[in-house]
Every structure is written in structure tokens, then in C-alpha cells.
Design a protein around this motif. Structure first.
Motif, PDB file in Angstrom:
ATOM      1  N   ASP A   1       2.660   4.858  -0.060  1.00  0.00           N
ATOM      2  CA  ASP A   1       2.287   6.144   0.508  1.00  0.00           C
ATOM      3  C   ASP A   1       2.922   7.310  -0.242  1.00  0.00           C
ATOM      4  OD1 ASP A   1       4.848   5.438   1.429  1.00  0.00           O
ATOM      5  OD2 ASP A   1       4.621   6.585   3.293  1.00  0.00           O
TER       6      ASP A   1
ATOM      7  N   CYS B   1      -3.824  -0.364  -4.003  1.00  0.00           N
ATOM      8  CA  CYS B   1      -3.445  -1.695  -3.544  1.00  0.00           C
ATOM      9  C   CYS B   1      -2.556  -2.286  -4.624  1.00  0.00           C
ATOM     10  CB  CYS B   1      -4.684  -2.557  -3.310  1.00  0.00           C
ATOM     11  SG  CYS B   1      -4.303  -4.280  -2.909  1.00  0.00           S
TER      12      CYS B   1
ATOM     13  N   ALA C   1      -6.594   5.521  -2.967  1.00  0.00           N
ATOM     14  CA  ALA C   1      -5.463   4.747  -2.464  1.00  0.00           C
ATOM     15  C   ALA C   1      -5.214   3.578  -3.405  1.00  0.00           C
ATOM     16  CB  ALA C   1      -5.714   4.239  -1.045  1.00  0.00           C
TER      17      ALA C   1
ATOM     18  N   ARG D   1      -5.881   4.328   3.091  1.00  0.00           N
ATOM     19  CA  ARG D   1      -4.698   3.465   3.201  1.00  0.00           C
ATOM     20  C   ARG D   1      -4.720   2.686   4.513  1.00  0.00           C
ATOM     21  NH1 ARG D   1      -0.316   5.272   4.283  1.00  0.00           N
ATOM     22  NH2 ARG D   1       0.849   3.417   3.690  1.00  0.00           N
TER      23      ARG D   1
ATOM     24  N   PHE E   1       0.855  -1.179   0.000  1.00  0.00           N
ATOM     25  CA  PHE E   1       0.000   0.000   0.000  1.00  0.00           C
ATOM     26  C   PHE E   1       0.898   1.238   0.000  1.00  0.00           C
ATOM     27  CE2 PHE E   1      -2.132  -3.410   2.416  1.00  0.00           C
ATOM     28  CZ  PHE E   1      -3.138  -3.692   1.500  1.00  0.00           C
TER      29      PHE E   1
ATOM     30  N   GLN F   1       3.694   0.487   3.471  1.00  0.00           N
ATOM     31  CA  GLN F   1       4.078   1.757   2.873  1.00  0.00           C
ATOM     32  C   GLN F   1       5.099   1.487   1.772  1.00  0.00           C
ATOM     33  OE1 GLN F   1       5.283   1.150   6.274  1.00  0.00           O
ATOM     34  NE2 GLN F   1       7.007   0.243   5.168  1.00  0.00           N
TER      35      GLN F   1
ATOM     36  N   TYR G   1      -1.685   9.865  -1.539  1.00  0.00           N
ATOM     37  CA  TYR G   1      -2.748   8.895  -1.283  1.00  0.00           C
ATOM     38  C   TYR G   1      -3.510   9.279  -0.017  1.00  0.00           C
ATOM     39  CZ  TYR G   1       0.056   6.127  -4.538  1.00  0.00           C
ATOM     40  OH  TYR G   1       0.762   5.699  -5.632  1.00  0.00           O
TER      41      TYR G   1
END
Length: 253
Positions: A103, A204, A202, A138, A101, A155, A133
Motif C-alpha cells: 500500500d 501483486c 495496484a 487492492r 499487496f 499491506q 496504489y
């Protein structure tokens, strides 16, 4: 009306367990989106699904009409977007099949329509992009992965390249020096356009392969291996969604 959308990338042109109620074809001021918007329910939650590369995966990354896609979602009332993206792992801790994920993002793309405020716009607008994001979205994804027992990096910095070719080993070395942990081809301008529209967005990221020159093998990257890794990773995405999607409509972000 659903306020949550999922943009599916390579390996996710359709969602298992998504009960489609209807498909909506939209025409936008920026051209045609990648395909119809699929309205339905996932785990009892209303969602809209859009296949970024088209339903038959026929649109390469540099030809995706990112502006039309984001405008269409915003136009129908979507407020939150979870973007699924296949990436190559630069950080050695990112193994094929893992989730991440990001950042942060570094943009290496060129020639793409980067903004809704272009030559014919009536105003100049500068968005803050310090944190590209949505932090709340997140965190929800990170918590969902933890609850589902899914291996995920919470992150990282996403390096967005032009494509459609994969990168050279030297380019990956440069990106590593720049601070990139993963490399993909669709992260920009999607994230920036979402921010211009005020969408909570956000990513994935699904690790499809070790980036060029990384991992145990420094030979050619096999498309067959990428497909196998995506099958593993996308199954984890589906498990993640089963855990996290029901909580997102009430999310404050």
C-alpha cells in the motif's frame, strides 16, 4: 475493448489460460513498449497482457521503457492495471512463494524517466501520491486471495531499487530502518506514471526470496532457488486471477 491490463514481471512472461485473440504492436511518443500488447480473454474476461521485461525476459529493470508501456495501455483504453512483480522479503512474515499487496512505496531508483511532464512538456503537473496504489483494486485483490485460500500480506511498503544487481545486506538493513517490507526493482516509476495517466493501479508482489541477510540463511542468494520460489508464487497468482479477474470490470474505484 478491454479496460483491464495485467503487466507481468519476472516469472510471468505469459499467462496460463489466457486465450489470445490478437497481438498489437504500438509505437508511442516515448519509444517502444516492452513488447506487443496481447489481447484476449482470461476466465471469460477481456484483458490485455504485457510482459514488462519482454517476451523473452531480455529487458533489465533499469532499461524498461515504463513510459511507453503505460502510455500504450492508456492509449488503447485500459483503465485498470494489475502489476505483478517479483520481490525479496524484508519483513520476516514474508516467506518465499507468498503474495503481498503493498500500500506504500519508497523510491531508491535513479536516472529513470519518472514523468510524462519532462523538459519538453507544455505544462508542469504535480500528482498527489499520498497513497500510490488504487485502494479499490487492492481490496479486490486482497478479497480474492482470501476467497482462494492464498497466503498473502494485505499491506506493506515496497522499496524500489535500481538493479539489476541485488542489494547488499547493509542496504537491506537501511531499507528495513526506512520502513520497507519488501524490495523490488520495477515498482517505480511505473506506479507514478500510472497515476499521472489516471489509471487505477495496484501491485501483486510475489516473494521470490528472502532479501539479502534475511531469513534462515545469510549466504548468497541462489538464482535457482528464486526460480523455484517464483514457480510456486506464480501458480498462486494464477489461482488468484481465476478468483478475482471476473469481478474487476465492474469495480468502482
Amino acid at each position: 475493448m478491454a479496460d483491464l491490463a495485467i503487466i507481468g514481471g519476472t516469472g510471468l512472461t505469459r499467462l496460463k489460460n489466457l486465450k489470445i485473440e490478437h497481438r498489437e504492436v504500438l509505437h508511442t511518443p516515448y519509444g517502444e513498449p516492452s513488447g506487443p500488447l496481447a489481447h484476449g480473454t482470461l476466465c471469460g474476461t477481456e484483458v490485455v497482457f504485457l510482459a514488462r521485461h519482454g517476451t523473452g525476459h531480455t529487458i533489465p529493470p533499469h532499461r524498461v521503457n515504463y513510459r511507453a508501456n503505460l502510455w500504450a495501455l492508456h492509449h488503447i483504453g485500459v483503465r485498470r492495471v494489475v502489476a505483478v512483480a517479483a520481490v525479496g522479503g524484508i519483513d520476516p512474515d514474508l516467506k518465499p512463494g507468498d503474495l503481498a499487496f503493498p500500500d506504500q512505496i519508497i523510491d531508491y531508483t535513479y536516472g529513470r524517466e519518472q514523468t510524462f511532464y519532462g523538459d519538453d512538456a507544455s505544462e508542469v503537473r504535480h500528482i498527489d501520491f499520498t497513497s500510490p496504489y488504487c485502494a479499490g483494486l487492492r481490496e479486490a485483490l486482497i478479497d480474492g486471495a482470501r476467497q482462494a485460500g492464498i497466503q498473502a500480506m494485505p499491506q506493506g511498503t515496497y522499496g524500489a531499487t535500481q538493479g539489476p544487481r541485488l542489494e547488499t545486506a547493509a542496504e537491506i538493513d537501511r531499507m528495513h530502518r526506512d520502513g520497507c517490507d519488501m524490495v523490488g526493482m520495477t515498482g517505480m516509476p511505473e506506479a507514478a506514471l500510472a497515476r499521472e495517466l489516471g489509471l487505477c493501479y495496484a501491485t501483486c508482489a510475489v516473494i521470490a526470496n528472502h532479501a539479502a541477510g534475511r531469513g534462515d540463511s545469510v549466504g548468497e542468494i541462489s538464482m535457482q532457488e528464486i526460480e523455484q520460489n517464483l514457480n510456486t508464487g506464480m501458480e498462486r497468482v494464477r489461482r488468484l486471477f481465476e478468483t478475482v479477474i471476473p469481478s474487476l470490470p465492474g469495480l468502482h474505484c
